[in-house]
Design a protein around this motif. Structure first.
Motif, PDB file in Angstrom:
ATOM      1  N   GLN A 206       3.132  -9.202  -5.098  1.00  0.00           N
ATOM      2  CA  GLN A 206       2.851  -8.047  -4.341  1.00  0.00           C
ATOM      3  C   GLN A 206       4.142  -7.317  -3.912  1.00  0.00           C
ATOM      4  O   GLN A 206       5.160  -7.867  -3.743  1.00  0.00           O
ATOM      5  N   ILE A 208       3.732  -3.638  -2.625  1.00  0.00           N
ATOM      6  CA  ILE A 208       3.578  -2.726  -1.412  1.00  0.00           C
ATOM      7  C   ILE A 208       2.627  -3.516  -0.838  1.00  0.00           C
ATOM      8  O   ILE A 208       1.493  -3.928  -1.373  1.00  0.00           O
ATOM      9  N   ASP A 209       2.836  -3.208   0.620  1.00  0.00           N
ATOM     10  CA  ASP A 209       1.874  -3.753   1.527  1.00  0.00           C
ATOM     11  C   ASP A 209       1.949  -2.753   2.837  1.00  0.00           C
ATOM     12  O   ASP A 209       2.658  -2.757   3.701  1.00  0.00           O
ATOM     13  N   THR A 210       1.062  -1.830   2.908  1.00  0.00           N
ATOM     14  CA  THR A 210       1.073  -0.915   4.069  1.00  0.00           C
ATOM     15  C   THR A 210      -0.341  -0.797   4.640  1.00  0.00           C
ATOM     16  O   THR A 210      -1.134  -1.628   4.580  1.00  0.00           O
ATOM     17  N   TRP A 228      -3.194  -1.388  -8.094  1.00  0.00           N
ATOM     18  CA  TRP A 228      -2.998  -0.809  -6.747  1.00  0.00           C
ATOM     19  C   TRP A 228      -4.323  -0.389  -6.250  1.00  0.00           C
ATOM     20  O   TRP A 228      -5.149  -0.418  -6.890  1.00  0.00           O
ATOM     21  N   TRP A 230      -6.093   1.477  -2.701  1.00  0.00           N
ATOM     22  CA  TRP A 230      -6.065   2.167  -1.183  1.00  0.00           C
ATOM     23  C   TRP A 230      -7.775   2.366  -0.744  1.00  0.00           C
ATOM     24  O   TRP A 230      -8.496   2.178  -1.379  1.00  0.00           O
ATOM     25  N   HIS A 256       3.067   8.454  -4.891  1.00  0.00           N
ATOM     26  CA  HIS A 256       3.845   7.604  -3.818  1.00  0.00           C
ATOM     27  C   HIS A 256       3.772   6.234  -4.199  1.00  0.00           C
ATOM     28  O   HIS A 256       4.826   5.481  -4.007  1.00  0.00           O
ATOM     29  N   LEU A 257       2.787   5.822  -4.787  1.00  0.00           N
ATOM     30  CA  LEU A 257       2.442   4.384  -5.081  1.00  0.00           C
ATOM     31  C   LEU A 257       3.399   4.006  -6.331  1.00  0.00           C
ATOM     32  O   LEU A 257       3.701   2.750  -6.535  1.00  0.00           O
TER      33      LEU A 257
END
Length: 366
Positions: A206, A208-210, A228, A230, A256-257
């Protein structure tokens, strides 16, 4: 125009299923290879061409077009040769009825009188068998009243015929992918924290984690892959979802990702190459779409294939996007694209999700 019955159940054949107590050997061969059993005099027939166009058609959504399946044409004249063919993972037996050769005699002999009458009436022509002679086997009997008639039926039913095999292939790939290791804790965390999950291979990390997006990468020197996801809450309907919206939304998110190493570089869709979006047949309440194509890196010389999934859950009014992609210039891409297709189909959405009782709501309110 007659409506042909495709892939009808045939009660006269007792099918073996690969389950506990089935000690037969497993099938041999690869999941993307099909042995096409036809009389050698018919390898250039209209039926043979229709099989090549259907099962062997080119995949355009990879950097260098590859055939959907590798076809190996075979004939047999002895029982030993037939026994060998019956060991393979994917086998098609194709012949019109009542021809003067061993393949036609085999096809005619395996069908009951009732089924043969349906074939003569041009009501049926395709008969799948599961695990017929060995475990983990897909067999398809194709027959009709003539070469021309059989070829036409194959072409008219291309999507259904290929989809039947691909569903079996996805099951096989899922078994293979996760038998090597699976990060169950990641799937459990996604389910608990965000109300959705996919099965995660053993070596994705992992990055990215938002609140409403995650990304995982699988770094290998010659085969870099990533995934990814969303999601969005309070989506009251899904009428706006179409290929244009899917691709525009993907591009906006990836800016952005999925950024590159060079300043100002990011992944975007390569619209110079073919894009395919199709609705997915699922056995649950979810509405799903699969998009396949190529990505490219802005301000850089990089690109590769992607498989994207858009899911809508009408029970919770939630919208999800899940995408898998690859950068591996030196390897063929068909196998990995099929793996991405299989992994994306493990997606699940929590039907009991209530964001007002989860940490996600708190995060959104801050």
């Amino acid at each position: 125009m007659k409506i042909y019955s495709l892939l009808i159940p045939i009660a006269f054949i007792i099918l073996f299923t690969a389950c506990e107590g089935d000690y037969r050997p497993r099938s041999i061969g690869t999941v993307d290879e099909i042995y096409v059993v036809m009389d050698s005099t018919e390898w250039n027939s209209d039926t043979a061409m229709a099989i090549r166009e259907t099962f062997g058609r080119q995949i355009e959504t990879v950097p260098t077009p590859e055939n959907a399946y590798t076809l190996v044409f075979k004939d047999f004249n002895t029982n030993d040769q037939l026994d060998q063919l019956q060991e393979y993972k994917n086998v098609i037996f194709a012949s019109p009825l009542n021809q003067d050769h061993t393949v036609s005699q085999f096809v005619t002999g395996i069908l009951s009188d009732d089924i043969k009458q349906r074939v003569r009436n041009e009501e049926s022509f395709a008969f799948p068998l599961s695990d017929r002679w060995v475990r983990d086997q897909w067999v398809l009997i194709l027959t009709s009243v003539s070469d021309d008639a059989l070829a036409q039926k194959i072409r008219n039913s291309e999507e259904s015929l290929v989809s039947h095999l691909m569903k079996r292939e996805f099951e096989r790939r899922i078994e293979n992918i996760y038998s090597r290791g699976e990060q169950v804790a990641i799937a459990d965390s996604l389910w608990e924290d965000h109300g959705w999950k996919v099965r995660m291979q053993h070596d994705y990390i992992q990055v990215i984690d938002t609140t409403n997006a995650v990304m995982f990468r699988r770094y290998l020197p010659d085969n870099n892959r990533w995934m990814w996801a969303w999601w969005k809450n309070d989506v009251q309907e899904a009428d706006f979802i179409d290929p244009g919206w899917i691709n525009a939304t993907r591009d906006s998110l990836m800016e952005h990702l999925a950024q590159g190493e060079r300043e100002g570089s990011y992944v975007t869709t390569d619209y110079r190459r073919p894009l395919e979006t199709k609705e997915i047949d699922r056995e649950d309440r979810l509405i799903g779409y699969e998009t396949k194509g190529l990505w490219r890196m802005t301000n850089d010389f990089m690109g590769g294939p992607f498989v994207h999934f858009t899911f809508y859950d009408p029970e919770t009014d939630r919208l999800f996007m899940v995408e898998y992609a690859q950068f591996a210039p030196s390897v063929n891409k068909r196998r990995f694209v099929r793996q991405f297709q299989a992994m994306g189909r493990t997606f699940e959405s929590d039907s009991t999700w209530n964001r007002t009782s989860r940490g996600e709501q708190l995060s959104e309110a801050q």
